[in-house]
Scaffold this active site. Sequence first.
Site, PDB file in Angstrom:
ATOM      1  N   GLU A 172      37.084  16.465  39.554  1.00  0.00           N
ATOM      2  CA  GLU A 172      37.703  15.122  38.850  1.00  0.00           C
ATOM      3  C   GLU A 172      39.222  15.033  39.165  1.00  0.00           C
ATOM      4  O   GLU A 172      39.869  14.174  39.585  1.00  0.00           O
ATOM      5  CB  GLU A 172      37.518  14.864  37.354  1.00  0.00           C
ATOM      6  CG  GLU A 172      37.717  13.647  36.888  1.00  0.00           C
ATOM      7  CD  GLU A 172      37.410  13.586  35.537  1.00  0.00           C
ATOM      8  OE1 GLU A 172      36.847  14.137  34.877  1.00  0.00           O
ATOM      9  OE2 GLU A 172      37.646  12.627  34.906  1.00  0.00           O
ATOM     10  N   GLY A 201      39.141   8.281  28.623  1.00  0.00           N
ATOM     11  CA  GLY A 201      38.991   8.139  27.214  1.00  0.00           C
ATOM     12  C   GLY A 201      38.694   9.520  26.506  1.00  0.00           C
ATOM     13  O   GLY A 201      38.985   9.690  25.644  1.00  0.00           O
ATOM     14  N   ALA A 202      37.914  10.453  27.486  1.00  0.00           N
ATOM     15  CA  ALA A 202      37.393  11.702  26.696  1.00  0.00           C
ATOM     16  C   ALA A 202      38.201  12.965  27.393  1.00  0.00           C
ATOM     17  O   ALA A 202      38.093  14.172  26.959  1.00  0.00           O
ATOM     18  CB  ALA A 202      36.033  11.881  26.787  1.00  0.00           C
ATOM     19  N   SER A 203      38.874  12.863  28.441  1.00  0.00           N
ATOM     20  CA  SER A 203      39.582  13.921  29.077  1.00  0.00           C
ATOM     21  C   SER A 203      40.557  13.305  29.990  1.00  0.00           C
ATOM     22  O   SER A 203      40.756  12.353  30.256  1.00  0.00           O
ATOM     23  CB  SER A 203      38.631  14.895  30.272  1.00  0.00           C
ATOM     24  OG  SER A 203      38.337  14.094  31.161  1.00  0.00           O
ATOM     25  N   THR A 204      41.673  14.462  30.288  1.00  0.00           N
ATOM     26  CA  THR A 204      42.855  14.113  30.998  1.00  0.00           C
ATOM     27  C   THR A 204      42.917  15.179  32.039  1.00  0.00           C
ATOM     28  O   THR A 204      42.746  16.325  31.776  1.00  0.00           O
ATOM     29  CB  THR A 204      44.052  13.945  30.180  1.00  0.00           C
ATOM     30  OG1 THR A 204      45.158  13.413  30.936  1.00  0.00           O
ATOM     31  CG2 THR A 204      44.459  15.370  29.491  1.00  0.00           C
ATOM     32  N   GLN A 205      43.527  14.658  33.293  1.00  0.00           N
ATOM     33  CA  GLN A 205      43.653  15.858  34.510  1.00  0.00           C
ATOM     34  C   GLN A 205      45.111  15.822  34.853  1.00  0.00           C
ATOM     35  O   GLN A 205      45.806  14.992  35.005  1.00  0.00           O
ATOM     36  CB  GLN A 205      42.649  15.397  35.685  1.00  0.00           C
ATOM     37  CG  GLN A 205      41.021  15.559  35.428  1.00  0.00           C
ATOM     38  CD  GLN A 205      40.767  14.799  34.412  1.00  0.00           C
ATOM     39  OE1 GLN A 205      39.961  14.976  33.347  1.00  0.00           O
ATOM     40  NE2 GLN A 205      40.756  13.339  34.761  1.00  0.00           N
TER      41      GLN A 205
HETATM   42  O1  ITT Z   1      37.504   9.660  32.526  1.00  0.00           O
HETATM   43  P1  ITT Z   1      36.699   9.583  31.108  1.00  0.00           P
HETATM   44  O2  ITT Z   1      37.496  10.320  30.160  1.00  0.00           O
HETATM   45  O3  ITT Z   1      35.459   9.720  31.364  1.00  0.00           O
HETATM   46  O4  ITT Z   1      37.109   8.091  30.809  1.00  0.00           O
HETATM   47  P2  ITT Z   1      36.883   6.862  31.400  1.00  0.00           P
HETATM   48  O5  ITT Z   1      36.740   7.021  33.047  1.00  0.00           O
HETATM   49  O6  ITT Z   1      35.910   5.698  30.796  1.00  0.00           O
HETATM   50  O7  ITT Z   1      38.320   6.109  31.180  1.00  0.00           O
HETATM   51  P3  ITT Z   1      39.190   4.916  31.658  1.00  0.00           P
HETATM   52  O8  ITT Z   1      39.943   5.399  32.566  1.00  0.00           O
HETATM   53  O9  ITT Z   1      38.237   3.938  32.174  1.00  0.00           O
HETATM   54  O10 ITT Z   1      39.889   4.294  30.348  1.00  0.00           O
HETATM   55  C1  ITT Z   1      40.915   5.409  29.622  1.00  0.00           C
HETATM   56  C2  ITT Z   1      40.861   4.843  28.433  1.00  0.00           C
HETATM   57  O11 ITT Z   1      41.637   3.504  28.412  1.00  0.00           O
HETATM   58  C3  ITT Z   1      41.097   2.613  27.610  1.00  0.00           C
HETATM   59  N1  ITT Z   1      41.350   1.146  28.265  1.00  0.00           N
HETATM   60  C4  ITT Z   1      40.842   0.775  29.315  1.00  0.00           C
HETATM   61  N2  ITT Z   1      41.485  -0.298  29.717  1.00  0.00           N
HETATM   62  C5  ITT Z   1      42.472  -0.505  28.675  1.00  0.00           C
HETATM   63  C6  ITT Z   1      43.384  -1.542  28.534  1.00  0.00           C
HETATM   64  O12 ITT Z   1      43.684  -2.576  29.181  1.00  0.00           O
HETATM   65  N3  ITT Z   1      44.538  -1.125  27.454  1.00  0.00           N
HETATM   66  C7  ITT Z   1      44.123  -0.280  26.785  1.00  0.00           C
HETATM   67  N4  ITT Z   1      43.223   0.549  26.891  1.00  0.00           N
HETATM   68  C8  ITT Z   1      42.478   0.538  28.077  1.00  0.00           C
HETATM   69  C9  ITT Z   1      39.561   2.774  27.582  1.00  0.00           C
HETATM   70  O13 ITT Z   1      38.775   2.397  26.544  1.00  0.00           O
HETATM   71  C10 ITT Z   1      39.650   4.453  27.482  1.00  0.00           C
HETATM   72  O14 ITT Z   1      39.732   4.761  26.291  1.00  0.00           O
HETATM   73 CA    CA Z   2      37.929   8.255  34.215  1.00  0.00          CA
END
Ligand code: ITT
Ligand code: CA
Length: 493
Positions: A172, A201-205
């Site tokens: 990732e 939402g659940a991890s950061t890289q």
């Molecule tokens: O990578 P993982 O951790 O699996 O998660 P994800 O792929 O689902 O994560 P995203 O980058 O899509 O979104 C990251 C976070 O930002 C939130 N998010 C998405 N759009 C947003 C917005 O316009 N304003 C604020 N937060 C937002 C979303 O609910 C997630 O908590």
């Molecule tokens: Ca993601």
Amino acid sequence: TRSQRTKGKNAWYKAVIIITVLGITAIVALVTTAVLQNKPLLQKYKYGIVLDAGSSHTAVYIYEWPAEKDNDTGRVQQTHSCKVQGAGISSYSVFPGQAGASLKSCMKEAESLIPLSRHHETPLYLGATAGMRLLRMENQSLSDQVLWSVEEVLRSSPFSYQGARIITGQEEGAFGWVTVNYLSDRLKQGSGTTGALDLGGASTQISFVANQDVAEESAENAVTFRLYGNDYFLYTHSFLCYGKDQALKLALAQQTQSGDSSVLDPCFHPGYSVDRSYFSVYSSPCVMAGKPLVSRDSFTHVGAGNASLCQEVVRRIFNFSSCSFSRCSFNRVYQPPLQGPFGAFSAFYFVMNFLNLTSGSLESSREKLERYCSRPWTQIKQQHPDVKEKYLAEYCFSGSYILSLLTDGYNFTSDTWTDITFIKKISGSDAGWTLGYMLNLTNMIPAEAPDTPPLPHVGYVTLLFFISLLLFFLLFLCFRFLRPRRNSQTQMI
Ligand SMILES: O=P(O)(O)OP(=O)(O)OP(=O)(O)OC[C@H]1O[C@@H](n2cnc3c(O)ncnc32)[C@H](O)[C@@H]1O
Ligand SMILES: [Ca+2]
């Protein structure tokens, strides 16, 4: 004899005119052919589809590239993206069989957008990230069932299905880096690269080019790529549980340990007050602490609106206590010295863009956030009636978390803060791991630099034009000097 001479002269001029016309026609024809040769009139495209099954939602990305030159660089681009309705596939753990059905409408959209004749040769991938990693940790059988369900739907699509899997944190991070550098055309040029920061939402890289000794100190953080004839030694790390949704749970768990009926949280606006169940906080596998021993099922989450106090709360979810390497970021994870510039995308962008913090110094960002967090919740809601209330309520926390993660966690300072660019898209394609993942699996980035013609096309056409002109001019001179001379003719008379 005079009329004979005049006739001879006339024939001579005619020949010169004919040769001139033929010469000019030949040059025009030659240059036109050279220009058209390299430019196919009707561009045909090939396609690829990647599903990003994130923890918060799934997105379908369609990429296209010119059919004639698969290996050409910088040519793959995103043509479309479709956001799957509802939450991420990991949320279907209660009814795993329904995870696949959620993808159907976006897959239908892809079918209508990609030309029918290309369907069977369009590779289709699904990669799941941190949400599914957490579900697998909790219950492997449920995570398998969710994957089978999505697999069934993808197999039945007309595309060339290549597999659905949970990708690793290293993949990732590394493919996010490939995407950013591919789109900004840095790989082919062999020039400096840019690091990649992804907040989900659940991890950061975090991924950036570092010295080769990363592999010696911590092999699990080292990735090497050979792309277009250049070697890249990459440092990468994925922090599971440090995406912004899980980080909020960690922060709330910290603050509810006492078991009080209400929690005054500096990361939420004054006037904000909601009841939350302990289950929503403590059921996550990221939260190690047990639910406080009280009979109540819920607590009242009350906002206090103080960004500097919030940063202190947030700091406590990181562990800085010990490091067995030469240097660490947090949680005993090795991190070599930062090497910028960096592109920060996904939630780094959503949040910082909303808060207007995508430019300016670290100090001014802190001040702006301080003012934003202290504003009353009713006022914030009034001002942004169109923004999803869940997002709106959390921007103060998310902004504080991002500042803390980048400075306390990754060690960015006031000086290096401006090395970070908050980005959503690069040249029309979303920044994220999906493009890099597809480029890698389809072998679309060659390890060695492709042989290029010694001259670029424009140079070749120009050269051809001037050489033709020179030849024509020489021919013209020949004719001019071989022409019968007037003086000798007079003497003869
Ligand atoms: O990578 P993982 O951790 O699996 O998660 P994800 O792929 O689902 O994560 P995203 O980058 O899509 O979104 C990251 C976070 O930002 C939130 N998010 C998405 N759009 C947003 C917005 O316009 N304003 C604020 N937060 C937002 C979303 O609910 C997630 O908590
Ligand atoms: Ca993601």
